[in-house]
Enzyme design. Sequence first.
Site, PDB file in Angstrom:
ATOM      1  N   HIS A 196       0.560  -2.312  -1.736  1.00 35.52           N
ATOM      2  CA  HIS A 196      -0.853  -2.108  -2.064  1.00 35.52           C
ATOM      3  C   HIS A 196      -1.544  -1.375  -0.931  1.00 35.52           C
ATOM      4  O   HIS A 196      -1.446  -1.763   0.232  1.00 35.52           O
ATOM      5  CB  HIS A 196      -1.559  -3.439  -2.322  1.00 35.52           C
ATOM      6  CG  HIS A 196      -2.995  -3.256  -2.741  1.00 35.52           C
ATOM      7  ND1 HIS A 196      -3.357  -2.609  -3.906  1.00 35.52           N
ATOM      8  CD2 HIS A 196      -4.162  -3.586  -2.121  1.00 35.52           C
ATOM      9  CE1 HIS A 196      -4.676  -2.572  -4.003  1.00 35.52           C
ATOM     10  NE2 HIS A 196      -5.180  -3.150  -2.927  1.00 35.52           N
ATOM     11  N   SER A 197      -2.258  -0.293  -1.277  1.00 39.81           N
ATOM     12  CA  SER A 197      -3.045   0.490  -0.331  1.00 39.81           C
ATOM     13  C   SER A 197      -2.133   1.018   0.788  1.00 39.81           C
ATOM     14  O   SER A 197      -1.184   1.747   0.505  1.00 39.81           O
ATOM     15  CB  SER A 197      -4.204  -0.357   0.199  1.00 39.81           C
ATOM     16  OG  SER A 197      -5.180   0.434   0.826  1.00 39.81           O
ATOM     17  N   LEU A 198      -2.378   0.666   2.037  1.00 43.66           N
ATOM     18  CA  LEU A 198      -1.476   1.073   3.118  1.00 43.66           C
ATOM     19  C   LEU A 198      -0.033   0.727   2.775  1.00 43.66           C
ATOM     20  O   LEU A 198       0.890   1.497   3.073  1.00 43.66           O
ATOM     21  CB  LEU A 198      -1.888   0.381   4.428  1.00 43.66           C
ATOM     22  CG  LEU A 198      -0.904   0.485   5.600  1.00 43.66           C
ATOM     23  CD1 LEU A 198      -0.754   1.929   6.058  1.00 43.66           C
ATOM     24  CD2 LEU A 198      -1.351  -0.410   6.758  1.00 43.66           C
TER      25      LEU A 198
END
Length: 261
Positions: free
Chosen positions: A95-97
């Site tokens: 998720h994300s990074l």
Amino acid sequence: MSDLLVDEKLWFRRYRPSPTASARLVCLPHAGGSAPFFLPVASALGPGVDVVAVQYPGRQDRRSERALTDVAALAERIGDLLLRQPPLPVTFFGHSLGATVGFETIRRLEAAGHPVTHLFASGRRAPSAHRDEAVHLRDDDGIVAEVRGLGGTASSILDDQELMRAALPALRADYTAAETYRCPPEVTISCPVTVLTGDADPHTTSSEARAWERHTSGACEVRTYSGGHFFVTTRANEITALLRHHFAASESKPPVLDRHP
């Protein structure tokens, strides 16, 4: 206890150990995130999947360690440890990074001759879809304001000055890693990619999500959910169902991540 085993216990958290698992899911958290974010996933997938939640250095029980500020460094360390795990077909969920770290880890595994089954890239634009962002250069209040605006952290935590003092070095390091990362548009992985995105996520437009198709020679699907950057928490039941379906469909001869010789 060997140094390797110590490193594995630091980096890899198994909240529901499963010696009978037939597949592995590697979960990579967002900036400022930690392995327990994926505890519900580990609980939901049951004994058939070895859920490995990655704990980056610099947070929680690893807060005495220096947080890494480079995606490549995270990917190298995670990839090396994964190659030493008991062999199972491996899927990544970032998720994300964590989606970027997953992409870079898969690049390294594939280059070493170890194919990966699938990447679920959540809440992150395609690797080459760069934006000129500098949250990591803000003062502490500026970083806290950014995190507050994304809505993924409880106000009680953000308002706790002692907790935030402890968390800010890792937050700044993670934002540094995410915002200084660069990827040429021609760089690809071979495994299929499923992109998960929120329709109100300020950090990923629909075109930036679709741009993931440039970065895989396999299939690429985009799934859009209602919600902002942390739609993964508000739509958790749907995403867990998607993962269950993936593992049920992957049981017939998926690629296996082998040990080093």
